[in-house]
Enzyme design. Structure first.
Site, PDB file in Angstrom:
ATOM      1  CE1 TYR A 158      -3.377  -3.135   2.961  1.00 59.27           C
ATOM      2  CE2 TYR A 158      -2.148  -5.187   2.475  1.00 59.27           C
ATOM      3  CZ  TYR A 158      -3.385  -4.559   3.114  1.00 59.27           C
ATOM      4  OH  TYR A 158      -4.212  -5.330   3.635  1.00 59.27           O
ATOM      5  CG  HIS A 213      -3.342  -3.549  -1.177  1.00 57.98           C
ATOM      6  ND1 HIS A 213      -3.703  -2.323  -1.424  1.00 57.98           N
ATOM      7  CD2 HIS A 213      -4.080  -4.049  -0.366  1.00 57.98           C
ATOM      8  CE1 HIS A 213      -4.669  -2.110  -0.714  1.00 57.98           C
ATOM      9  NE2 HIS A 213      -4.918  -2.889  -0.065  1.00 57.98           N
TER      10      HIS A 213
HETATM   11  C1  GCO Z   1      -7.558  -6.747   2.718  1.00 59.82           C
HETATM   12  C2  GCO Z   1      -7.572  -5.626   2.010  1.00 59.82           C
HETATM   13  C3  GCO Z   1      -7.634  -4.391   3.079  1.00 59.82           C
HETATM   14  C4  GCO Z   1      -7.908  -2.979   2.146  1.00 59.82           C
HETATM   15  C5  GCO Z   1      -8.820  -2.314   3.096  1.00 59.82           C
HETATM   16  C6  GCO Z   1      -9.074  -0.924   2.508  1.00 59.82           C
HETATM   17  O1  GCO Z   1      -7.002  -7.871   2.195  1.00 59.82           O
HETATM   18  O2  GCO Z   1      -7.880  -6.931   3.639  1.00 59.82           O
HETATM   19  O3  GCO Z   1      -6.453  -5.486   1.206  1.00 59.82           O
HETATM   20  O4  GCO Z   1      -6.547  -4.248   3.731  1.00 59.82           O
HETATM   21  O5  GCO Z   1      -6.586  -2.408   2.104  1.00 59.82           O
HETATM   22  O6  GCO Z   1      -9.948  -2.902   3.239  1.00 59.82           O
HETATM   23  O7  GCO Z   1      -9.667  -0.077   3.109  1.00 59.82           O
HETATM   24 MG    MG Z   2      -6.363  -7.324  -0.105  1.00 57.56          MG
END
Ligand code: GCO
Ligand code: MG
Length: 405
Positions: A158, A213
């Site tokens: 991210y 994110h």
């Molecule tokens: C997504 C989320 C996850 C989170 C994670 C944090 O869209 O699936 O952004 O990737 O980063 O659940 O623990």
């Molecule tokens: Mg997410």
């Protein structure tokens, strides 16, 4: 009113995929009748277990299993301070388990209790990734080959930080260690990635999604959403952090890219205005983070009134129990949008017999009463949880400023 009561509330911690999961199991006064619910907050799983074991267990054991709403309201109010991620996850574990029990007592899948099916299965999206546009393209092609038509594309972690250090980020001498990333570089690289992927795969055969994110400043998010418009995304997720959601009004006025938001939300105050003002297109809450199926079904109904569709959070740190529970909601609401799905490992299928089946890009429930999934406690012990570093959460800007990841 049945005379079935909560005999024992148990918290099971297990990490079959190396991701720490929290599942609540409620044993009832009826021999053999139990239910399971997801309470997974992977970064603070011991805190959730403590909240269940020290507070909800003494509060609720002995209560009738019947009155799910009353139990939810009682538990939510019993800590006075409320609507935080730890306590909501703890309540979710109990809440989801009680819906599982109610389904079993009615000898019906939970979606029947919610009004029956609006669709036979839920379309799901998978996570394509890679360190280059070509690697992302290959990842998208692999998922298309497995029958998925909705695919999220991310290049690097991210914020675009790539494991192999492809980005050289200049930072002040003596800066603290962390997961550095450069927002402007991330935007440029991601646009290049999507230009490549769309150029190779076109628009007709696949819907593409992306997760910002919360890695950009508000005005960067506005610009990025505009620059991505020609890519024709199915949705752009978490363009803004929860602290800056007022900027969605600006994005909405200037951008036609569909907007998804919500996985970080805990409190109704975070989503009420966004939905009532029609500032987002998809609600993305982590269902256990808002307190379980009881609040999620109400949230779905609120969204329906304002033309907002559901896209519940479905990462590796939603347990298979949580995936099964939200699948029943996916099937029963008219304003279903899409369901995130990060796969089930073989070990997860071993620990959680009855994982929903996924075929040709759709997730199907089984016809068993309740959610149709269970937890094998002996197998769960084979995969103990552990306190982990979560290095990716130590995000920093190029100048060393610590930021939320
Ligand atoms: C997504 C989320 C996850 C989170 C994670 C944090 O869209 O699936 O952004 O990737 O980063 O659940 O623990
Ligand atoms: Mg997410």
């Amino acid at each position: 009113m049945s005379n079935v009561t909560i005999r024992e509330i148990k918290t099971i911690l297990t990490a079959p995929r190396g991701i720490d999961l929290v599942v609540v199991k409620i044993e009832t006064s009826e021999p053999g009748l139990h239910g399971v619910g997801c309470a997974t907050f992977t970064q603070r799983f011991t805190a959730v277990a403590t909240a269940v074991n020290d507070y909800l267990k003494p509060l609720l054991e002995g209560r009738s299993v019947d009155n799910i709403e009353d139990i939810w309201q009682s538990a939510a109010g019993n800590s006075y301070w409320r609507n935080g991620p730890v306590l909501n996850n703890a309540i979710s574990g109990v809440d989801q388990a009680l819906w599982d029990i109610k389904g079993k007592m009615a000898n019906m899948p939970v979606y029947e209790l919610l009004g029956g099916k609006c669709r036979e299965a839920a379309a799901v999206y998978r996570h394509a990734g890679g360190a280059s546009p070509e690697e992302v393209e290959e990842s998208v092609r692999r998922y298309m080959g497995e029958g998925y038509r909705y695919i999220r594309c991310q290049m690097g972690a991210y914020g675009g930080q790539t494991e192999n250090g492809a980005q050289t980020i200049a930072s002040p001498d003596g800066s603290l260690p962390g997961a550095y990333y450069d927002p402007a570089q991330y935007m440029r690289d991601t646009l290049r990635m999507f230009d490549h992927v769309r150029g190779k795969l076109g628009f007709d055969s696949v819907e593409l999604l992306h997760d910002v994110h919360e890695r950009l400043s508000p005005v960067q998010a506005l610009r990025f959403a505009k620059e991505l418009e020609p890519i024709g995304l199915f949705f752009l997720e978490d363009a803004l952090p929860p602290e800056q959601v007022e900027w969605f009004a600006d994005l909405r006025r200037q951008v036609a890219t569909p907007l998804a938001m919500g996985e970080l939300f805990n409190h109704p105050l975070e989503w009420k205005n966004l939905i009532a003002q029609r500032l987002i297109d998809y609600i993305r809450v982590h269902v256990s983070q808002i307190g379980g199926l009881t609040p999620a079904k109400k949230l779905a109904a609120l969204c329906e009134a304002f033309g907002v569709r559901t896209a519940w959070h479905g990462p590796g740190d939603t347990s298979p129990v949580g995936m099964a529970a939200q699948l029943h909601l996916d099937l029963a609401v008219p304003n279903f949008g899409i369901q995130e799905f990060s796969g089930f490992s073989d070990e997860e299928r071993e620990v959680f017999p009855g994982c929903p089946e996924v075929r040709n890009g759709f997730m199907y429930p089984n016809a068993s009463p309740g959610y149709g999934i269970d937890l094998d406690e002996a197998k769960a012990k084979l995969y103990p949880c552990a306190l982990r570093e979560h290095g990716w959460l130590k995000a920093r800007l190029p100048d060393g400023t610590a930021v939320r990841a």
